[in-house]
Each structure stands twice: as C-alpha cells, then as structure tokens.
Design an enzyme around this catalytic site. Structure first.
Site, short mmCIF file in Angstrom:
data_model
loop_
_atom_site.label_atom_id
_atom_site.label_comp_id
_atom_site.label_asym_id
_atom_site.label_seq_id
_atom_site.Cartn_x
_atom_site.Cartn_y
_atom_site.Cartn_z
N GLY A 34 -9.22 -3.23 -1.57
CA GLY A 34 -9.42 -3.37 -3.00
C GLY A 34 -8.20 -3.16 -3.87
O GLY A 34 -8.34 -3.07 -5.10
N CYS B 297 5.80 -7.41 15.90
CA CYS B 297 5.66 -8.36 14.80
C CYS B 297 6.92 -8.40 13.93
O CYS B 297 7.32 -9.47 13.45
CB CYS B 297 4.43 -8.03 13.96
SG CYS B 297 2.87 -8.39 14.80
#
Length: 312
Positions: free
Chosen positions: A96, A285
C-alpha cells in the site's frame, strides 16, 4: 471523507490468467515482519528512482527518498498531480505504499488497491487510509462501480503470464489486461506501468532464472518491451518509456545490505535457509541487471478514445 475498507471477499479463485494465488502467497506471504527488515519504511518492493541521490548517502535515508521519488513518478505519469484528488486504481498494490502516498498528498481522493496476497491485504487494511478500498482480487475479476481517473501498476505485470504460455498466449493475456484498463478509465485518462523485462537474447534461461522460478517467484514470467507495446497499442498511446537497469541494481544492492545487517532477526523469522535463499536471490538479481540480461521499464500511457484494430 469516509474510510471505505473492503471486508475481503476472496475472489482470487476467479483469475483465469497469470500467476496463481498460491504462488503469490508462496512469495509475498512469507511474513510482513520479514520484509519490513530490509525494505524501506514505505514497504516498496520494486525498483526505486535514484536520480540525484549520492551513492555515499546511507541507505537508511537514501532508500526511502528514492522509493518516494518512484511513487511520485508513477503518480505523475498517471495524471495524479499533488492536489488533483483523482479516483485511482493500483493493480498489484503490495503493502500500500503508493496508495498511501497518493491519498496523503491529495493526489487521490479515492483509491482502490488490488492484491492476491492475504498478508498484504491485511496490512493495507490495518492502515485505515481514508477513501481507500483494498481488495483481495485479481485484475481479471475486478469490476469497478464507475470509471477511474488513473491507473498505476508497479511490479505486477510480471505475474500476468506464466512460463508455460507460448508467445501468442502471453500476448493475449497482456492484451486482455490493457483492454480491461481501457474499459475502466474515463476518456483521456492516463496510466503508468513499471515492470522488469527480458533484455537478453536467451530470456530467462540459465541457472539464475531457474533458481528464481523454483525457489522465489514460481509461476511468473518476464515480458519483452515489444510484447507490451503490441498488446497495449489498440487501447493506449505510449507517452513515456524509461529504461533503467541501474535503478534496479542499486535497489537490490540496498536491500541486500539491509538484509545482511538484519541477519539475526531474519533467521529468527524465516530460518537460516530462508535467509540464505533471499540473500542469494537479491545478489543474483543484482548481477542480472548489472550484466544487462534484464532491464526495468517505466511506461506512461494515454487512453485512446476508441480502440484501434489489433495489430497482431
């Protein structure tokens, strides 16, 4: 403004494309406390915008600043200027952070967030943000009551197709998403997208891709820029394209350093194996972005008044 929080009817099972709810929970429901150890205070789990931030600045202050710059960039691309008070949709809202910033800065008067993670859904509900409706719902199950003024999606597009799909099936899934977004938006509205994408010749092949698919992000596949453009073109004009593998590499480096510092707490929460798996994932990554095998795209779109005939 009345606070409207969806009670959480679970409509995730209606999804017909992309990563399953079970695979989403395998990754994102590892624990909010665990992610809170190494993400910044906004709990943004995607590449930040590092423009103008000194590499020597400690990540305790630099990472939150860079993440808020990312949130503001996407809100700007979606037409949600400070004080605009738009009706906004966040597809894949995570914990959020973006809708929190949107309503607190007056960029959105109302915001709807979609997530497939129960842990994220519970966290956003706990914030009790005014005007925010968070739903445990897939994008292809979403039916808004009235049009949105803007749409943002950061880091969710990677889950809209799966590795077992061939090229035509992936394109159909991506096109279905853009078609739905076109139908949800008012005329002339704007939309923003952030996604990791393949930039190497072999795509996701190799040991790093296999490790991430098996141990970290099952059921996800990265798009290519050409697929995004081809899928979106009948419904949206592309207004901005920014590529920045460096932004993701630096973000991953910051996360990895923070996780290393929090090793003791992390091992208590997810065990030594879980800690090692995530450290390996973050470092692998980072190298992937540094060597150019994958990149990051931030794309702005403007809704076409009428859909064009599909090009492919």
């Amino acid at each position: 403004m009345t606070t409207t929080i969806d009670g959480g009817a679970d409509t995730r099972g209606t999804t017909t494309v992309g990563t399953s709810a079970a695979d989403i929970e395998f990754h994102y429901d590892l624990g909010n406390d665990f992610y809170g150890l190494w993400l910044d205070e906004t709990l943004s789990y995607s590449a930040a915008v590092w423009d103008g931030i000194d590499p020597a600045e400690p990540d305790t202050t630099a990472l939150p600043r860079a993440q808020r710059a990312k949130l503001d960039l996407h809100l700007d691309l979606a037409g949600a200027a400070p004080g605009a008070g738009l009706r906004l949709l966040d597809v894949g809202c995570g914990w959020g952070g973006l809708i929190d910033r949107a309503v607190r800065t007056g960029r959105a008067a109302e915001a709807t967030g979609l997530t497939l993670s129960r842990a994220q859904h519970a966290h956003v509900r706990s914030l009790r943000l005014p005007g925010v409706d968070v739903r445990l719902e897939s994008w292809d199950a979403h039916e808004p009551g009235r049009p949105y003024d803007g749409i943002v999606s950061v880091g969710a597009f990677e889950h809209f197709a799966t590795a077992d799909m061939d090229a035509s099936a992936r394109l159909a899934a991506y096109r279905a998403y853009f078609e739905r977004c076109h139908g949800w938006l008012r005329p002339g509205a704007r939309m923003s997208l952030q996604t990791i994408a393949y930039d190497g010749v072999t795509g996701g092949d190799g040991p790093v891709g296999a490790f991430v698919a098996a141990e970290v992000f099952p059921g996800a596949v990265l798009p290519r820029l050409g697929e995004i453009v081809l899928a979106s073109d009948p419904y949206f004009a592309v207004t901005v394209v920014r590529a920045s593998a460096e932004d993701y590499a630096r973000t991953l480096g910051a996360w990895s350093a923070r996780l290393l510092r929090a090793r003791a707490e992390a091992e208590q929460l997810v065990g030594p194996d879980g800690y090692r798996r995530y450290r390996r994932y973050l470092r692998a990554c980072e190298v992937t972005f540094l060597r150019g095998a994958a990149t990051l795209y931030r794309i702005g779109f403007r809704r076409r008044d009428e859909p064009l005939r599909p090009a492919g």
